[in-house]
Design a protein around this motif. Structure first.
Motif, PDB file in Angstrom:
ATOM      1  N   ASP A   1      18.509  65.096 -99.110  1.00 52.28           N
ATOM      2  CA  ASP A   1      17.545  66.201 -99.009  1.00 52.28           C
ATOM      3  C   ASP A   1      17.045  66.686-100.362  1.00 52.28           C
ATOM      4  OD1 ASP A   1      17.905  66.144 -96.289  1.00 52.28           O
ATOM      5  OD2 ASP A   1      19.299  67.832 -96.243  1.00 52.28           O
ATOM      6  N   VAL A   2      17.935  66.684-101.367  1.00 51.28           N
ATOM      7  CA  VAL A   2      17.646  67.356-102.630  1.00 51.28           C
ATOM      8  C   VAL A   2      17.570  66.323-103.751  1.00 51.28           C
ATOM      9  CG1 VAL A   2      18.393  69.129-104.246  1.00 51.28           C
ATOM     10  CG2 VAL A   2      18.875  69.402-101.793  1.00 51.28           C
ATOM     11  N   ASP A   3      16.416  66.194-104.351  1.00 55.89           N
ATOM     12  CA  ASP A   3      16.232  65.223-105.433  1.00 55.89           C
ATOM     13  C   ASP A   3      16.929  65.653-106.721  1.00 55.89           C
ATOM     14  OD1 ASP A   3      14.698  63.599-103.796  1.00 55.89           O
ATOM     15  OD2 ASP A   3      12.842  64.659-104.301  1.00 55.89           O
ATOM     16  N   ASP A   4      16.835  66.930-107.018  1.00 53.11           N
ATOM     17  CA  ASP A   4      17.391  67.455-108.266  1.00 53.11           C
ATOM     18  C   ASP A   4      18.748  68.094-107.987  1.00 53.11           C
ATOM     19  OD1 ASP A   4      17.996  68.593-110.656  1.00 53.11           O
ATOM     20  OD2 ASP A   4      16.168  69.799-110.815  1.00 53.11           O
ATOM     21  N   ARG A   5      19.833  67.437-108.380  1.00 51.93           N
ATOM     22  CA  ARG A   5      21.171  67.950-108.096  1.00 51.93           C
ATOM     23  C   ARG A   5      21.454  69.273-108.782  1.00 51.93           C
ATOM     24  NH1 ARG A   5      23.604  66.586-103.894  1.00 51.93           N
ATOM     25  NH2 ARG A   5      25.653  66.867-104.835  1.00 51.93           N
TER      26      ARG A   5
ATOM     27  N   ARG B   1      19.527  80.674 -94.671  1.00 55.41           N
ATOM     28  CA  ARG B   1      19.963  80.058 -93.419  1.00 55.41           C
ATOM     29  C   ARG B   1      20.885  78.878 -93.688  1.00 55.41           C
ATOM     30  NH1 ARG B   1      14.936  79.951 -89.101  1.00 55.41           N
ATOM     31  NH2 ARG B   1      14.310  82.142 -89.333  1.00 55.41           N
ATOM     32  N   VAL B   2      21.620  78.507 -92.634  1.00 58.95           N
ATOM     33  CA  VAL B   2      22.487  77.347 -92.739  1.00 58.95           C
ATOM     34  C   VAL B   2      21.630  76.091 -92.712  1.00 58.95           C
ATOM     35  CG1 VAL B   2      24.339  76.041 -91.641  1.00 58.95           C
ATOM     36  CG2 VAL B   2      24.405  78.555 -91.630  1.00 58.95           C
ATOM     37  N   LEU B   3      21.777  75.261 -93.748  1.00 62.88           N
ATOM     38  CA  LEU B   3      21.035  74.005 -93.826  1.00 62.88           C
ATOM     39  C   LEU B   3      21.844  72.873 -93.200  1.00 62.88           C
ATOM     40  CD1 LEU B   3      18.621  72.361 -94.945  1.00 62.88           C
ATOM     41  CD2 LEU B   3      19.908  72.148 -97.092  1.00 62.88           C
ATOM     42  N   HIS B   4      23.132  72.794 -93.527  1.00 58.34           N
ATOM     43  CA  HIS B   4      24.028  71.784 -92.955  1.00 58.34           C
ATOM     44  C   HIS B   4      25.411  72.388 -92.811  1.00 58.34           C
ATOM     45  CE1 HIS B   4      21.104  68.588 -93.460  1.00 58.34           C
ATOM     46  NE2 HIS B   4      21.046  68.777 -94.774  1.00 58.34           N
ATOM     47  N   VAL B   5      26.167  71.922 -91.836  1.00 57.83           N
ATOM     48  CA  VAL B   5      27.582  72.257 -91.710  1.00 57.83           C
ATOM     49  C   VAL B   5      28.293  71.033 -91.169  1.00 57.83           C
ATOM     50  CG1 VAL B   5      27.224  73.273 -89.407  1.00 57.83           C
ATOM     51  CG2 VAL B   5      29.288  73.827 -90.706  1.00 57.83           C
ATOM     52  N   GLY B   6      29.452  70.716 -91.746  1.00 54.32           N
ATOM     53  CA  GLY B   6      30.208  69.538 -91.322  1.00 54.32           C
ATOM     54  C   GLY B   6      31.323  69.266 -92.298  1.00 54.32           C
TER      55      GLY B   6
ATOM     56  N   GLN C   1      26.585  64.038 -98.512  1.00 52.21           N
ATOM     57  CA  GLN C   1      25.680  62.909 -98.293  1.00 52.21           C
ATOM     58  C   GLN C   1      24.305  63.399 -97.837  1.00 52.21           C
ATOM     59  OE1 GLN C   1      27.135  59.960 -95.511  1.00 52.21           O
ATOM     60  NE2 GLN C   1      25.069  59.229 -95.060  1.00 52.21           N
ATOM     61  N   LYS C   2      24.285  64.377 -96.919  1.00 51.90           N
ATOM     62  CA  LYS C   2      23.005  64.904 -96.439  1.00 51.90           C
ATOM     63  C   LYS C   2      22.235  65.587 -97.565  1.00 51.90           C
ATOM     64  CE  LYS C   2      21.633  64.774 -92.854  1.00 51.90           C
ATOM     65  NZ  LYS C   2      20.797  63.721 -92.218  1.00 51.90           N
ATOM     66  N   LEU C   3      22.939  66.294 -98.429  1.00 56.19           N
ATOM     67  CA  LEU C   3      22.272  66.954 -99.546  1.00 56.19           C
ATOM     68  C   LEU C   3      21.710  65.930-100.519  1.00 56.19           C
ATOM     69  CD1 LEU C   3      24.554  70.027-100.340  1.00 56.19           C
ATOM     70  CD2 LEU C   3      22.332  70.006 -99.204  1.00 56.19           C
TER      71      LEU C   3
ATOM     72  N   GLY D   1      35.928  71.102 -94.759  1.00 58.26           N
ATOM     73  CA  GLY D   1      34.550  71.336 -94.345  1.00 58.26           C
ATOM     74  C   GLY D   1      33.657  71.880 -95.434  1.00 58.26           C
ATOM     75  N   ALA D   2      32.375  71.976 -95.108  1.00 60.94           N
ATOM     76  CA  ALA D   2      31.383  72.485 -96.051  1.00 60.94           C
ATOM     77  C   ALA D   2      30.222  73.094 -95.285  1.00 60.94           C
ATOM     78  CB  ALA D   2      30.887  71.368 -96.961  1.00 60.94           C
ATOM     79  N   VAL D   3      29.592  74.081 -95.927  1.00 60.74           N
ATOM     80  CA  VAL D   3      28.399  74.726 -95.386  1.00 60.74           C
ATOM     81  C   VAL D   3      27.359  74.770 -96.497  1.00 60.74           C
ATOM     82  CG1 VAL D   3      27.436  76.771 -94.271  1.00 60.74           C
ATOM     83  CG2 VAL D   3      29.859  76.189 -93.911  1.00 60.74           C
ATOM     84  N   ALA D   4      26.208  74.185 -96.241  1.00 58.26           N
ATOM     85  CA  ALA D   4      25.102  74.250 -97.203  1.00 58.26           C
ATOM     86  C   ALA D   4      24.132  75.321 -96.750  1.00 58.26           C
ATOM     87  CB  ALA D   4      24.402  72.900 -97.301  1.00 58.26           C
ATOM     88  N   VAL D   5      23.716  76.176 -97.677  1.00 61.15           N
ATOM     89  CA  VAL D   5      22.854  77.319 -97.371  1.00 61.15           C
ATOM     90  C   VAL D   5      21.594  77.230 -98.204  1.00 61.15           C
ATOM     91  CG1 VAL D   5      22.646  79.826 -97.509  1.00 61.15           C
ATOM     92  CG2 VAL D   5      24.801  78.790 -96.745  1.00 61.15           C
ATOM     93  N   ARG D   6      20.455  77.432 -97.547  1.00 62.93           N
ATOM     94  CA  ARG D   6      19.185  77.463 -98.262  1.00 62.93           C
ATOM     95  C   ARG D   6      18.289  78.515 -97.630  1.00 62.93           C
ATOM     96  NH1 ARG D   6      15.816  72.002 -98.589  1.00 62.93           N
ATOM     97  NH2 ARG D   6      15.476  72.474 -96.388  1.00 62.93           N
ATOM     98  N   ASP D   7      17.685  79.337 -98.466  1.00 62.79           N
ATOM     99  CA  ASP D   7      16.717  80.335 -98.014  1.00 62.79           C
ATOM    100  C   ASP D   7      17.296  81.235 -96.923  1.00 62.79           C
ATOM    101  OD1 ASP D   7      14.286  81.636 -98.084  1.00 62.79           O
ATOM    102  OD2 ASP D   7      13.374  80.332 -96.583  1.00 62.79           O
TER     103      ASP D   7
END
Length: 443
Positions: A47-51, A30-35, A42-44, A22-28
Motif C-alpha cells: 500500500d505504501v511506497d515510502d516506508r 480509521r483502521v486500515l488493516h488488522v491481522g 506485507q499489506k503495508l 497481531g498488528a493494527v495499521a491506522v490511517r486518517d
C-alpha cells in the motif's frame, strides 16, 4: 497519508478471533488493516511506497477496541463523597445525593464533567452514554474528543405541568445544548417513578421525531419489581385500562402486579433505539420483553451495591437467555471509579455466583464493554462504528499492561480471564480516531 502501525502480542478485535502476534495499521483516523504482524506488514508494503510514512509503535501487552461506558453521569464526578459511603437503603443514598445536588452553593458542573471524561480516557474508555442534568455539563465527551451520546435527562414532571410547558422547555434545552456544539444528543426520561404517564408517552415520540436515541433508568429500585396481582384479577388486566393510569406510582398504589418494565412496554417506550441502565429487578417475563423489543441493558453492579437496590442484576440469566448487554460505571456519586473494568471484574464474580457455567464468560464480558456498549447507542455499524477493530472502523484503541501468554489455547484463555478480572488500572495508552489521547508508553 501517513500510517501508524501498532504491534502487540495480543490484539482483540471483538468482531473476529483474537490475534496472537497481531498488528493494527491506522490511517486518517480509521483502521486500515488488522491481522497478524507479518500479514499487516506485507499489506503495508503493497500500500505504501515510502516506508518513512509508516510510524511503528510496539507494545508488550494486549490491545482492545476503545472501551465503551454505557451508563454514566460525568457531571457528578465532584460528588465522590456520596459514592464513597454505605447506605441502609436506596432512599438513604438518594437523600445524601440530594443534599449536595440541591444545596445553594454553585457547582462547577462543566469542570467536574470534563474531569470525569478525562478519567475515562485514562482508563481506556473512548465512548460513553453520558446523562446530563445541567446544560453546562453537556460537552464533557467532546472535551476529550470522545465518541458517544449526551442524553438530556428529563425528570420530576407530572402530567398537568408537562402538558402546560414540558415539551417547550425540553426543546429550549435541546437548542441550548446544540448551541454548545454538541451534535450527538439523546433524551433520557429519568425513570418510571419520577415521571407521569404523559411525559413517558410524549418523550419517545419527541426523540424519534428528532432522530435521537433514548436511555432510561429502569428496574433499578425495589419498587419497580413486579409482583403477583392482588386487587386486580390478573397480571395483564391493568393494561386494558392503561389510559386511566396517571403514573407508574398510581398503578402500584392500585395494587397491580406490573413491573416498571411491563408498564413502559405498554406505553410503547421500549424499542431498539432505547437502552436501559441497571435492569436489576427484571423477571423472566421482563427479560423476554427487553429481548423482544431489542433493548440493551447497561449493567452497573458496583453502583447497585452502594445505592442498595436490594438485589444484584441477574447477569447469569441475561447471558443464558441472550439479552443484549453492556457495562456502565454510573457516576462517582454511586461508584468508586469510572473504570468499566472494575465493573467487569465484579460482573465476572457475580455471574459465577449466580450459576453461570459456560466457558465463554471472559469473551462475553469483553464484548459487553466494547461492541455491546456501541450497540446500545446504535454506534456499532456504519462509517463511524466503534467498539471493534476492523477495516474502516474508527481507530479507537486501548493498550493494557496485562501479562500475555499465548503459548497454548489454555494459556490464551487464562490471559483473557486475567484481563477481565484484573485489568482495572492497567491502561497505558488510549487512541481515539487515530489520535493518541493518552500515552504512558511512547511519550
Amino acid at each position: 497519508m501517513s500510517v501508524t502501525l501498532y504491534e502487540a502480542p495480543l490484539v482483540i478485535p471483538v468482531t473476529g478471533p483474537v490475534i496472537c502476534d497481531g498488528a493494527v495499521a491506522v490511517r486518517d483516523g480509521r483502521v486500515l488493516h488488522v491481522g497478524t504482524r507479518d500479514w499487516v506488514r506485507q499489506k503495508l508494503a503493497e500500500d505504501v511506497d515510502d516506508r518513512s510514512q509508516v510510524e511503528l509503535r510496539r507494545w508488550g501487552g494486549l490491545v482492545t477496541p476503545g472501551l465503551v461506558n454505557a451508563h454514566t453521569h460525568l457531571q457528578y464526578t465532584g460528588m465522590a463523597s456520596v459514592g464513597s459511603r454505605t447506605y441502609a437503603s436506596f432512599r438513604d443514598w438518594e437523600l445524601a445525593f440530594n443534599k449536595i445536588y440541591d444545596s445553594p452553593e454553585p457547582k462547577p458542573w462543566r469542570q467536574w464533567a470534563h474531569d470525569g471524561a478525562r478519567q475515562m480516557v485514562e482508563a481506556g474508555t473512548t465512548a460513553a452514554a453520558d446523562i446530563v442534568s445541567d446544560v453546562e455539563a453537556a460537552d464533557a465527551l467532546a472535551s476529550q474528543g470522545m465518541h458517544g451520546i449526551a442524553y438530556w435527562e428529563v425528570m420530576d414532571w407530572n402530567n398537568e405541568d408537562w402538558r402546560r410547558k414540558g415539551p417547550e422547555d425540553l426543546l429550549d434545552q435541546i437548542h441550548a445544548i446544540r448551541a454548545m456544539g454538541v451534535t450527538e444528543l439523546g433524551i433520557s426520561p429519568h425513570a418510571p417513578y419520577s415521571l407521569g404517564s404523559g411525559p413517558l408517552l410524549d418523550l419517545p415520540d419527541i426523540a424519534r421525531q428528532l432522530g435521537m436515541r433514548l436511555h432510561i433508568h429502569l428496574g433499578e429500585t425495589p419498587a419497580e419489581a413486579g409482583k403477583l396481582p392482588s386487587r386486580l384479577t390478573n397480571q395483564t388486566s391493568w393494561a386494558w385500562n392503561r389510559t386511566e393510569w396517571q403514573s407508574f406510582n398510581d398503578l402500584k398504589r392500585a395494587g397491580a402486579g406490573a413491573s416498571a418494565i411491563q408498564f413502559l412496554d405498554q406505553l410503547a417506550v421500549l424499542g431498539p433505539d432505547v437502552h436501559i441502565a441497571h435492569g436489576v429487578h427484571a423477571s423472566r417475563e421482563d427479560r423476554r420483553i427487553l429481548r423482544q423489543r431489542g433493548v440493551s441493558v447497561a449493567l452497573c453492579p458496583r453502583s447497585n451495591r452502594i445505592t442498595c437496590t436490594e438485589a444484584d442484576a441477574p447477569i447469569a440469566r441475561y447471558l443464558e437467555e441472550g439479552n443484549p448487554l453492556s457495562v456502565g460505571t454510573d457516576s462517582l456519586s454511586s461508584s468508586p471509579s469510572l473504570d468499566v473494568l472494575d465493573d467487569v471484574a465484579f460482573l465476572y464474580d457475580l455471574a459465577i455466583s449466580q450459576g453461570y457455567e459456560e466457558l465463554d464468560l471472559s469473551h462475553r464480558l469483553i464484548r459487553m464493554m466494547t461492541l455491546g456498549g456501541a450497540e446500545a447507542m446504535g454506534l456499532n455499524c456504519g462509517p463511524k462504528r466503534i467498539g471493534q477493530i476492523n477495516v474502516g472502523a474508527s481507530a479507537d484503541l486501548a493498550f493494557f499492561d496485562v501479562p500475555v501468554d499465548v503459548t497454548s489455547p489454555q494459556a490464551l484463555e487464562d490471559t483473557l480471564e486475567r484481563f477481565v478480572r484484573h485489568g482495572s488500572g492497567t491502561c497505558r495508552a488510549t487512541v481515539i480516531e487515530g489520535r493518541l489521547a493518552y500515552d504512558r508508553i511512547w511519550s
